[in-house]
Design a protein around this motif. Structure first.
Motif, PDB file in Angstrom:
ATOM      1  N   TRP A   1       0.327  32.881   3.700  1.00  0.00           N
ATOM      2  CA  TRP A   1       0.829  33.766   2.652  1.00  0.00           C
ATOM      3  C   TRP A   1       2.074  33.169   2.005  1.00  0.00           C
ATOM      4  O   TRP A   1       2.882  32.516   2.677  1.00  0.00           O
ATOM      5  CB  TRP A   1       1.189  35.134   3.226  1.00  0.00           C
ATOM      6  N   GLY A   2       2.246  33.429   0.739  1.00  0.00           N
ATOM      7  CA  GLY A   2       3.476  33.098   0.053  1.00  0.00           C
ATOM      8  C   GLY A   2       4.532  34.162   0.309  1.00  0.00           C
ATOM      9  O   GLY A   2       4.269  35.172   0.970  1.00  0.00           O
ATOM     10  N   GLN A   3       5.713  33.933  -0.228  1.00  0.00           N
ATOM     11  CA  GLN A   3       6.822  34.858   0.029  1.00  0.00           C
ATOM     12  C   GLN A   3       6.815  36.068  -0.895  1.00  0.00           C
ATOM     13  O   GLN A   3       7.511  37.050  -0.646  1.00  0.00           O
ATOM     14  CB  GLN A   3       8.160  34.113  -0.122  1.00  0.00           C
ATOM     15  N   GLY A   4       6.017  36.012  -1.935  1.00  0.00           N
ATOM     16  CA  GLY A   4       5.900  37.139  -2.858  1.00  0.00           C
ATOM     17  C   GLY A   4       6.786  36.989  -4.079  1.00  0.00           C
ATOM     18  O   GLY A   4       7.858  36.397  -4.021  1.00  0.00           O
ATOM     19  N   THR A   5       6.300  37.527  -5.197  1.00  0.00           N
ATOM     20  CA  THR A   5       7.070  37.539  -6.431  1.00  0.00           C
ATOM     21  C   THR A   5       6.937  38.922  -7.065  1.00  0.00           C
ATOM     22  O   THR A   5       5.839  39.472  -7.111  1.00  0.00           O
ATOM     23  CB  THR A   5       6.604  36.422  -7.393  1.00  0.00           C
TER      24      THR A   5
END
Length: 122
Positions: free
Chosen positions: A112-116
């Protein structure tokens, strides 16, 4: 280190557009499925769109069909989400997901990415 890095979030008025990008880095050979998920305050994380490695197979949440488009560039290990006709209910943190990654350090089932953050005002 294998990781996903997102960019492109921000604030926009209803009816506007944004484009999210997510690049995988760290010795990537291939990624099976890439996708975007979102989580609004107080709600669970839900699938927005996914795209298979070849790019021909895509899935969309019903709420974004006809407004959002997912695409990928395998040479850059990057997935994009073009978001048009944005609505206030699209406000959420958007997360990039990579499923089935072959890398120089081994196989990764899911990352997963860190989110935006995407904020749509009325």
């Amino acid at each position: 280190q294998v990781q996903l890095g997102e960019s492109g979030g921000g604030s926009v008025q209803a009816g506007g557009s944004l484009r999210l990008s997510c690049a995988a880095s760290g010795g990537i050979f291939s990624i099976n499925v890439m996708g975007w998920y979102r989580q609004a305050p107080g709600k669970e994380r839900d699938m927005v769109a996914t795209i298979a490695r070849g790019g021909a197979r895509t899935t969309y949440a019903e709420s974004v069909k006809g407004r959002f488009a997912i695409s990928r560039d395998n040479a850059k290990n990057t997935v994009y989400l073009e978001m048009n006709s944005l609505k206030p209910e699209d406000t959420a943190v958007y997360y990039c997901n990579a499923n089935g990654m072959a890398t120089t350090t081994g196989w990764y089932g899911e990352l997963w990415g860190q989110g935006t953050l995407v904020t749509v005002s009325s």
